[in-house]
Design a protein around this motif. Structure first.
Motif, short mmCIF file in Angstrom:
data_model
loop_
_atom_site.label_atom_id
_atom_site.label_comp_id
_atom_site.label_asym_id
_atom_site.label_seq_id
_atom_site.Cartn_x
_atom_site.Cartn_y
_atom_site.Cartn_z
N ARG B 52 0.45 -0.93 0.52
CA ARG B 52 -0.19 -0.06 -0.20
C ARG B 52 0.95 1.06 0.37
N LYS B 90 -1.92 -5.20 -8.55
CA LYS B 90 -2.42 -5.04 -7.27
C LYS B 90 -2.48 -4.02 -5.92
N GLU B 92 -2.23 -0.81 -3.95
CA GLU B 92 -2.80 0.20 -3.29
C GLU B 92 -2.58 1.70 -3.35
N GLN B 124 -5.71 10.70 -9.05
CA GLN B 124 -6.49 8.63 -9.31
C GLN B 124 -6.66 8.37 -10.56
N LYS B 131 -3.02 0.74 -12.68
CA LYS B 131 -3.97 -0.25 -12.23
C LYS B 131 -3.76 -0.47 -11.27
N LYS B 133 -5.46 0.05 -7.09
CA LYS B 133 -6.39 0.17 -6.90
C LYS B 133 -6.52 1.99 -6.32
N TRP B 134 -7.25 2.35 -6.16
CA TRP B 134 -7.95 3.50 -5.29
C TRP B 134 -7.85 3.41 -4.37
N LEU B 135 -7.88 4.12 -3.16
CA LEU B 135 -8.15 4.05 -1.84
C LEU B 135 -8.81 5.79 -2.04
#
Lengths: 227, 227
Positions: B52, B90, B92, B124, B131, B133-135
């Motif tokens: 992350r 994969k 974040e 974003q 690729k 994952k946007w939090l």
């Protein structure tokens, strides 16, 4: 209209787009190519003297390159805005942004997912916070692949973006073109070219008159019908 | 969860927010304070090792400070993404953004005109393009004016942002709190405090059981009613 074009491009020597824009825009604006470090007072003087400020840059990760962000972070301070935040009021803020990807990808469901307008919200926010008038951005999409015709159209759009009241009215575009044709006519010594330019100007003028007539008729109809 | 917090703050020594976040987050993440110039290979190694990645910065003119933009422009290159643009898949991407203005101003019709989500579209877009994952961003609004209670809540929200699966489910928050209480109980030697912590943990556990029962009943009702 005093227009200042501020160019924030970290690799200006490798750019094809920037020399083209400078060449076609040089009679319409002052060009200022950013190089760090900045002398803040000098930069602020340039901005105060301008009526229209154009930020011109390639889109890097969906926003301004670091060089231009540094300039914004350092130059747009309390001194520039003034104690009542009114020193930039009535000035205009425009953006000329060049893309390495096709403009059609900048849309929901497409590869770049958001529009240029959405990605440029931070600059629009800057305009709002400094009370400058925000101009619709001029997008230069994949200049390297543009045909000569596309580049000629871009040149006209760019010159008008630097000089015409925004948002542009059709009538202003026509008047602008008419002036350009007259200037070209004066500057050329080729009599055939002169005649052609004169014919073009006459045609443009006639079309504008027809359009004016149509508009007058439309207004009359509306008044008669009571709209 | 290997979390890397990248701090892009050009005046870190003057920040009240950043030392606080580092203090409360130090057991939950690796902290990396940006200083230019960057050694690109080292920076890329750090990113590859993380699961992350959190970009943490004060909002300057509605976007990342120039220092962080420079890092993004230089470090997020073809090498980082890999030939198939899949090296960050994969992972974040989160954002912890601190504001000098109240969060309520970030809305249409209010002074900052757009939401934080809108202003952060470029990041974003970066997540989408790489690729990752946007939090949902974690917003720290006017830390300097926050009460002790508000800061304690922020500390918990921050620790959970660094460590819990996102978006966070209520059940995960409760389990997280239960673990925290157990750890505190083990670490304290004050027997009164131990008892209080035990009571709190028991209360939390009981409430969670009641909630589970309610959920079971709700599911039964739904099945019976044929929803």
């Amino acid at each position: 209209m005093k227009t200042l074009v501020v160019i924030g491009h970290p690799e200006l020597a490798d750019s094809e787009t920037q020399p083209f824009l400078k060449q076609v825009g040089k009679d319409w604006a002052t060009f200022h190519e950013l190089e760090a470090p900045f002398d803040i007072a000098t930069e602020q003087q340039l901005i105060w003297q301008a009526e229209r400020l154009i930020l011109q840059f390639p889109l890097y990760w969906y926003s301004v390159p670091a060089l231009m962000k540094q300039w914004l972070d350092e130059v747009f301070d309390e001194e520039l805005l003034g104690p009542h935040h009114d020193r930039l009021v009535k000035k205009e803020l425009g953006v000329v942004v060049s893309l390495g990807r096709p403009i059609r990808e900048f849309q929901s469901g497409q590869r770049q997912a958001f529009t240029i307008d959405e990605y440029l919200r931070p600059l629009q926010g800057l305009a709002l916070a400094t009370k400058m008038k925000w101009l619709s951005p001029l997008v230069v999409s994949q200049f390297a692949y543009q045909s000569d015709t596309a580049r000629q159209k871009l040149a006209v759009a760019y010159q008008q973006y630097l000089s015409l009241p925004q948002p542009v009215r059709f009538k202003d575009r026509v008047a602008w073109l008419t002036r350009q044709l007259a200037t070209m006519q004066t500057n050329t010594k080729d009599t055939v070219a002169q005649q052609e330019l004169q014919q073009l100007a006459a045609l443009l003028s006639m079309k504008q008159e027809q359009l004016d007539d149509l508009n007058d008729n439309l207004r009359l109809v509306r008044e008669t019908e009571g709209y």
